[in-house]
Design a protein around this motif. Sequence first.
Motif, PDB file in Angstrom:
ATOM      1  N   SER A   1     -49.243 -35.817  38.605  1.00 44.01           N
ATOM      2  CA  SER A   1     -49.719 -35.137  39.801  1.00 44.01           C
ATOM      3  C   SER A   1     -50.052 -33.691  39.444  1.00 44.01           C
ATOM      4  O   SER A   1     -49.403 -33.093  38.589  1.00 44.01           O
ATOM      5  CB  SER A   1     -48.645 -35.144  40.881  1.00 44.01           C
ATOM      6  N   ASP A   2     -51.068 -33.163  40.127  1.00 45.30           N
ATOM      7  CA  ASP A   2     -51.320 -31.738  39.948  1.00 45.30           C
ATOM      8  C   ASP A   2     -50.590 -30.979  41.048  1.00 45.30           C
ATOM      9  O   ASP A   2     -49.836 -31.556  41.830  1.00 45.30           O
ATOM     10  CB  ASP A   2     -52.828 -31.434  39.889  1.00 45.30           C
ATOM     11  N   HIS A   3     -50.782 -29.718  41.138  1.00 45.60           N
ATOM     12  CA  HIS A   3     -50.058 -28.864  42.066  1.00 45.60           C
ATOM     13  C   HIS A   3     -50.614 -28.879  43.488  1.00 45.60           C
ATOM     14  O   HIS A   3     -50.099 -28.181  44.348  1.00 45.60           O
ATOM     15  CB  HIS A   3     -50.065 -27.432  41.531  1.00 45.60           C
ATOM     16  N   ARG A   4     -51.662 -29.692  43.762  1.00 45.82           N
ATOM     17  CA  ARG A   4     -52.295 -29.687  45.070  1.00 45.82           C
ATOM     18  C   ARG A   4     -52.549 -31.085  45.628  1.00 45.82           C
ATOM     19  O   ARG A   4     -53.462 -31.284  46.414  1.00 45.82           O
ATOM     20  CB  ARG A   4     -53.624 -28.971  44.962  1.00 45.82           C
ATOM     21  N   GLY A   5     -51.778 -32.065  45.204  1.00 46.93           N
ATOM     22  CA  GLY A   5     -51.927 -33.409  45.739  1.00 46.93           C
ATOM     23  C   GLY A   5     -52.935 -34.274  45.009  1.00 46.93           C
ATOM     24  O   GLY A   5     -53.193 -35.394  45.416  1.00 46.93           O
ATOM     25  N   GLY A   6     -53.500 -33.777  43.944  1.00 48.64           N
ATOM     26  CA  GLY A   6     -54.422 -34.553  43.129  1.00 48.64           C
ATOM     27  C   GLY A   6     -53.701 -35.208  41.970  1.00 48.64           C
ATOM     28  O   GLY A   6     -52.484 -35.102  41.827  1.00 48.64           O
ATOM     29  N   VAL A   7     -54.465 -35.889  41.144  1.00 57.43           N
ATOM     30  CA  VAL A   7     -53.926 -36.568  39.968  1.00 57.43           C
ATOM     31  C   VAL A   7     -54.752 -36.164  38.748  1.00 57.43           C
ATOM     32  O   VAL A   7     -55.979 -36.140  38.806  1.00 57.43           O
ATOM     33  CB  VAL A   7     -53.980 -38.104  40.146  1.00 57.43           C
ATOM     34  N   THR A   8     -54.078 -35.855  37.656  1.00 54.58           N
ATOM     35  CA  THR A   8     -54.745 -35.609  36.386  1.00 54.58           C
ATOM     36  C   THR A   8     -54.442 -36.771  35.459  1.00 54.58           C
ATOM     37  O   THR A   8     -53.282 -37.131  35.268  1.00 54.58           O
ATOM     38  CB  THR A   8     -54.294 -34.285  35.751  1.00 54.58           C
ATOM     39  N   VAL A   9     -55.501 -37.361  34.926  1.00 49.93           N
ATOM     40  CA  VAL A   9     -55.391 -38.465  33.986  1.00 49.93           C
ATOM     41  C   VAL A   9     -55.835 -37.942  32.621  1.00 49.93           C
ATOM     42  O   VAL A   9     -56.852 -37.254  32.507  1.00 49.93           O
ATOM     43  CB  VAL A   9     -56.294 -39.644  34.432  1.00 49.93           C
ATOM     44  N   PHE A  10     -55.066 -38.280  31.585  1.00 48.30           N
ATOM     45  CA  PHE A  10     -55.382 -37.860  30.222  1.00 48.30           C
ATOM     46  C   PHE A  10     -55.903 -39.052  29.431  1.00 48.30           C
ATOM     47  O   PHE A  10     -55.292 -40.123  29.466  1.00 48.30           O
ATOM     48  CB  PHE A  10     -54.134 -37.309  29.521  1.00 48.30           C
ATOM     49  N   THR A  11     -57.026 -38.865  28.743  1.00 43.43           N
ATOM     50  CA  THR A  11     -57.559 -39.917  27.883  1.00 43.43           C
ATOM     51  C   THR A  11     -57.865 -39.337  26.514  1.00 43.43           C
ATOM     52  O   THR A  11     -57.974 -38.119  26.342  1.00 43.43           O
ATOM     53  CB  THR A  11     -58.845 -40.540  28.470  1.00 43.43           C
ATOM     54  N   LYS A  12     -58.011 -40.247  25.549  1.00 45.99           N
ATOM     55  CA  LYS A  12     -58.427 -39.822  24.211  1.00 45.99           C
ATOM     56  C   LYS A  12     -59.435 -40.818  23.686  1.00 45.99           C
ATOM     57  O   LYS A  12     -59.490 -41.976  24.117  1.00 45.99           O
ATOM     58  CB  LYS A  12     -57.242 -39.706  23.265  1.00 45.99           C
ATOM     59  N   ASN A  13     -60.237 -40.351  22.756  1.00 45.41           N
ATOM     60  CA  ASN A  13     -61.198 -41.205  22.085  1.00 45.41           C
ATOM     61  C   ASN A  13     -61.054 -40.922  20.589  1.00 45.41           C
ATOM     62  O   ASN A  13     -61.499 -39.873  20.110  1.00 45.41           O
ATOM     63  CB  ASN A  13     -62.625 -40.904  22.556  1.00 45.41           C
ATOM     64  N   ASP A  14     -60.392 -41.835  19.874  1.00 42.36           N
ATOM     65  CA  ASP A  14     -60.145 -41.637  18.447  1.00 42.36           C
ATOM     66  C   ASP A  14     -61.429 -41.640  17.633  1.00 42.36           C
ATOM     67  O   ASP A  14     -61.523 -40.937  16.618  1.00 42.36           O
ATOM     68  CB  ASP A  14     -59.178 -42.699  17.915  1.00 42.36           C
ATOM     69  N   LEU A  15     -62.426 -42.408  18.051  1.00 39.26           N
ATOM     70  CA  LEU A  15     -63.687 -42.475  17.319  1.00 39.26           C
ATOM     71  C   LEU A  15     -64.358 -41.101  17.252  1.00 39.26           C
ATOM     72  O   LEU A  15     -64.853 -40.686  16.213  1.00 39.26           O
ATOM     73  CB  LEU A  15     -64.629 -43.494  17.968  1.00 39.26           C
ATOM     74  N   TYR A  16     -64.351 -40.381  18.369  1.00 43.05           N
ATOM     75  CA  TYR A  16     -64.996 -39.067  18.423  1.00 43.05           C
ATOM     76  C   TYR A  16     -64.004 -37.914  18.318  1.00 43.05           C
ATOM     77  O   TYR A  16     -64.408 -36.750  18.295  1.00 43.05           O
ATOM     78  CB  TYR A  16     -65.819 -38.941  19.709  1.00 43.05           C
ATOM     79  N   GLY A  17     -62.725 -38.211  18.288  1.00 39.51           N
ATOM     80  CA  GLY A  17     -61.711 -37.173  18.151  1.00 39.51           C
ATOM     81  C   GLY A  17     -61.595 -36.275  19.369  1.00 39.51           C
ATOM     82  O   GLY A  17     -61.360 -35.072  19.224  1.00 39.51           O
ATOM     83  N   THR A  18     -61.739 -36.850  20.558  1.00 38.00           N
ATOM     84  CA  THR A  18     -61.692 -36.041  21.768  1.00 38.00           C
ATOM     85  C   THR A  18     -60.459 -36.348  22.608  1.00 38.00           C
ATOM     86  O   THR A  18     -59.924 -37.447  22.571  1.00 38.00           O
ATOM     87  CB  THR A  18     -62.938 -36.281  22.652  1.00 38.00           C
ATOM     88  N   ALA A  19     -60.057 -35.346  23.357  1.00 36.20           N
ATOM     89  CA  ALA A  19     -59.044 -35.484  24.396  1.00 36.20           C
ATOM     90  C   ALA A  19     -59.690 -34.989  25.680  1.00 36.20           C
ATOM     91  O   ALA A  19     -60.451 -34.018  25.663  1.00 36.20           O
ATOM     92  CB  ALA A  19     -57.813 -34.653  24.064  1.00 36.20           C
ATOM     93  N   THR A  20     -59.399 -35.671  26.800  1.00 39.17           N
ATOM     94  CA  THR A  20     -60.009 -35.318  28.075  1.00 39.17           C
ATOM     95  C   THR A  20     -58.953 -35.321  29.170  1.00 39.17           C
ATOM     96  O   THR A  20     -58.094 -36.195  29.204  1.00 39.17           O
ATOM     97  CB  THR A  20     -61.122 -36.324  28.449  1.00 39.17           C
ATOM     98  N   ALA A  21     -59.034 -34.330  30.057  1.00 38.44           N
ATOM     99  CA  ALA A  21     -58.224 -34.286  31.276  1.00 38.44           C
ATOM    100  C   ALA A  21     -59.175 -34.476  32.450  1.00 38.44           C
ATOM    101  O   ALA A  21     -60.166 -33.764  32.577  1.00 38.44           O
ATOM    102  CB  ALA A  21     -57.488 -32.959  31.399  1.00 38.44           C
ATOM    103  N   TRP A  22     -58.885 -35.472  33.292  1.00 34.70           N
ATOM    104  CA  TRP A  22     -59.690 -35.804  34.471  1.00 34.70           C
ATOM    105  C   TRP A  22     -58.868 -35.455  35.699  1.00 34.70           C
ATOM    106  O   TRP A  22     -57.842 -36.079  35.945  1.00 34.70           O
ATOM    107  CB  TRP A  22     -59.979 -37.297  34.517  1.00 34.70           C
ATOM    108  N   ASN A  23     -59.307 -34.485  36.500  1.00 31.63           N
ATOM    109  CA  ASN A  23     -58.573 -34.103  37.702  1.00 31.63           C
ATOM    110  C   ASN A  23     -59.257 -34.686  38.932  1.00 31.63           C
ATOM    111  O   ASN A  23     -60.387 -34.336  39.253  1.00 31.63           O
ATOM    112  CB  ASN A  23     -58.474 -32.579  37.813  1.00 31.63           C
TER     113      ASN A  23
END
Length: 187
Positions: A131-153
């Motif tokens: 949960s974020d601080h305002r009633g939302g949700v943050t989802v974390f993903t990764k992509n090993d092929l491209y070496g990325t990390a992403t936070a989706w709020n």
Amino acid sequence: MRNVMAAALTGLALLGLAGTASAQTGLAWPPKDVTPVHKTKAELEKQAAGFTARLQQTFPKVFRGAQNVEPGNWGGEAEGVFDDMQYMTNWTEFTVNGQNNTVFMQVNAPGFFSNSPTQVCEQNTCTGRESDHRGGVTVFTKNDLYGTATAWNFRRNGEVVYVQSWTPGTEAQLAAVASDRAYTFTR
């Protein structure tokens, strides 16, 4: 995950955004009563200027010691905005301890991004959800092929902001940026 969560809350506190993170991470998607936002090119240009100022102000705090923060122009598939645009993207480059970093972000108007947090996790490798601080949700993903990390709020008003990095170990900082309510279509 505890370290990521603690670091995310620390990042939020640095921005003056700290609040109470609830243990519940569920969010009905899409939210009820989403109000689409329709702005003119002039309104979006003003908004983009505000986004750029916010990036320059907060990145040195969120990404401790960031220097030479260079936000690109906001736009869509190409730079620039147009009437009734429902999302804006940006590439920002900066250095931390001499290391080059690039962050990509996309701010989506209420109702434009239709995938739910669950669908994002079904289509990507999810590494966490909080949960974020305002009633939302943050989802974390990764992509090993491209070496990325992403936070989706995912926000209660139907907005979704996601922030992606190619620098390992930046999930807490990505979450702090993605949950920053300065990045919004509703002002």
